[in-house]
Design an enzyme around this catalytic site. Structure first.
Site, mmCIF file in Angstrom:
data_model
loop_
_atom_site.group_PDB
_atom_site.id
_atom_site.type_symbol
_atom_site.label_atom_id
_atom_site.label_comp_id
_atom_site.label_asym_id
_atom_site.label_seq_id
_atom_site.Cartn_x
_atom_site.Cartn_y
_atom_site.Cartn_z
ATOM 1 N N SER A 29 22.821 -39.278 -51.264
ATOM 2 C CA SER A 29 23.599 -38.078 -50.927
ATOM 3 C C SER A 29 25.034 -38.511 -50.684
ATOM 4 O O SER A 29 25.294 -39.694 -50.400
ATOM 5 C CB SER A 29 23.037 -37.459 -49.633
ATOM 6 O OG SER A 29 23.927 -36.502 -49.098
ATOM 7 N N TYR B 8 19.607 -38.361 -40.919
ATOM 8 C CA TYR B 8 19.820 -38.208 -42.367
ATOM 9 C C TYR B 8 20.962 -39.108 -42.842
ATOM 10 O O TYR B 8 20.833 -39.843 -43.822
ATOM 11 C CB TYR B 8 20.128 -36.732 -42.655
ATOM 12 C CG TYR B 8 20.186 -36.347 -44.107
ATOM 13 C CD1 TYR B 8 19.041 -35.935 -44.782
ATOM 14 C CD2 TYR B 8 21.390 -36.360 -44.814
ATOM 15 C CE1 TYR B 8 19.094 -35.562 -46.117
ATOM 16 C CE2 TYR B 8 21.455 -35.988 -46.147
ATOM 17 C CZ TYR B 8 20.303 -35.583 -46.792
ATOM 18 O OH TYR B 8 20.363 -35.215 -48.115
#
Ligand SMILES: NC(=O)c1ccc[n+]([C@@H]2O[C@H](COP(=O)([O-])OP(=O)(O)OC[C@H]3O[C@@H](n4cnc5c(N)ncnc54)[C@H](O)[C@@H]3O)[C@@H](O)[C@H]2O)c1
Length: 243
Positions: free
Chosen positions: A125, A138
């Site tokens: 990401s 995350y």
């Protein structure tokens, strides 16, 4: 592609980006083993466990007798300030976003070596490169998986294996679509304004990436033309990290 069939394992393939990757690779002539904890997939496996990851790799061997590419994509998000961040959610996110790619690589490695042109792709990401508040687990796990693919690239070089992390900004998947609806309600704004002013605030380009665009990047990385991409993230963040 040569006459020989090539086999790709795609994790988190029941939804969103993983489903798009599995469909694209099938169209490109790959034999795909789709793995997820739920949904209509070849193997139902909880990839937060060691056994789940081992079962997934074993299933590829049993079904196809080989494994040429691993796409470690399964993931989820949890948003909470650090002092309230649930410790069990930290453990689960690190298990799925960081430890599962490690275990899949570890168990698949002999197959990737035998392949002669093995590929390992993690769907990381933009949050593997920059942080946002309230996403401690995350962001940490996505930074970690970029370190993992760098290591795999070094170890894989002599075996013709490449390892890459794809780093998208926001992609139109069920995960994001539900956030848009929730935020619209919370902010009392129409959904178009939530997208531009809240969700895409950090992105110079104000649109969501489509899952098929990520699938195209993965298809390229898995193609013979993609073999120079190893050890470095492939960033598709619509200008986010340029700020
Ligand atoms: N959507 C985005 O904006 C975006 C942006 C950048 C990166 N990513 C990354 O892309 C990947 C896919 O995300 P998505 O948006 O398609 O989400 P999604 O929710 O549509 O799909 C994720 C899949 O992972 C599966 N999964 C969850 N827990 C699992 C477990 N324990 N074992 C096996 N499978 C499990 C889910 O069942 C689901 O099918 C994730 O790693 C995510 O972090 C998403």
């Amino acid at each position: 592609m040569s006459d020989e069939r090539r086999v790709a394992l795609v994790s988190g393939a029941a939804s969103g980006i993983g489903a798009a990757i599995a469909a694209r690779l099938s169209r490109d002539g790959w034999d795909v083993l789709s793995v997820d904890v739920q949904g209509d997939v070849d193997v139902r496996s909880d990839l937060t466990t060691r056994a789940g990851n081992r079962d997934a790799v074993n299933a590829a061997e049993e079904r196809f007798g080989r494994l040429d590419a691993v796409i470690a994509n399964a993931g989820f998000q949890h948003v909470a300030p650090i002092e309230e961040f649930p410790e069990d959610r930290w453990d689960a996110i690190v298990a799925l976003l960081l430890t599962s790619p490690f275990l899949l690589a570890r168990y698949a490695w002999p197959h990737l070596v035998r392949s002669g042109s093995g590929r390992f792709v993690a769907i990381a990401s933009v949050h593997g490169l920059v942080a946002s508040p309230y996403k401690a687990a995350y962001v940490s796990a996505k930074h970690g998986v970029i370190g993992l693919v760098k290591t795999l690239a070094l170890e894989g070089a002599e075996h013709g294996i490449s390892a890459t992390a794809v780093c998208p900004a926001y992609v139109r998947t069920p995960l994001i679509e539900s956030q848009i609806a929730d935020q619209a309600k919370a902010h009392g704004l129409p959904e178009e304004r939530v997208l531009e002013e809240v969700i895409l605030a950090s992105q110079p380009v104000k649109r969501l990436i489509e899952p098929d665009e990520v699938a195209s990047a993965v298809a390229y990385l898995l193609s013979p033309d993609g073999r120079a991409f190893t050890g470095a993230p492939l960033i598709m963040d619509q200008g986010w990290s340029a700020r």
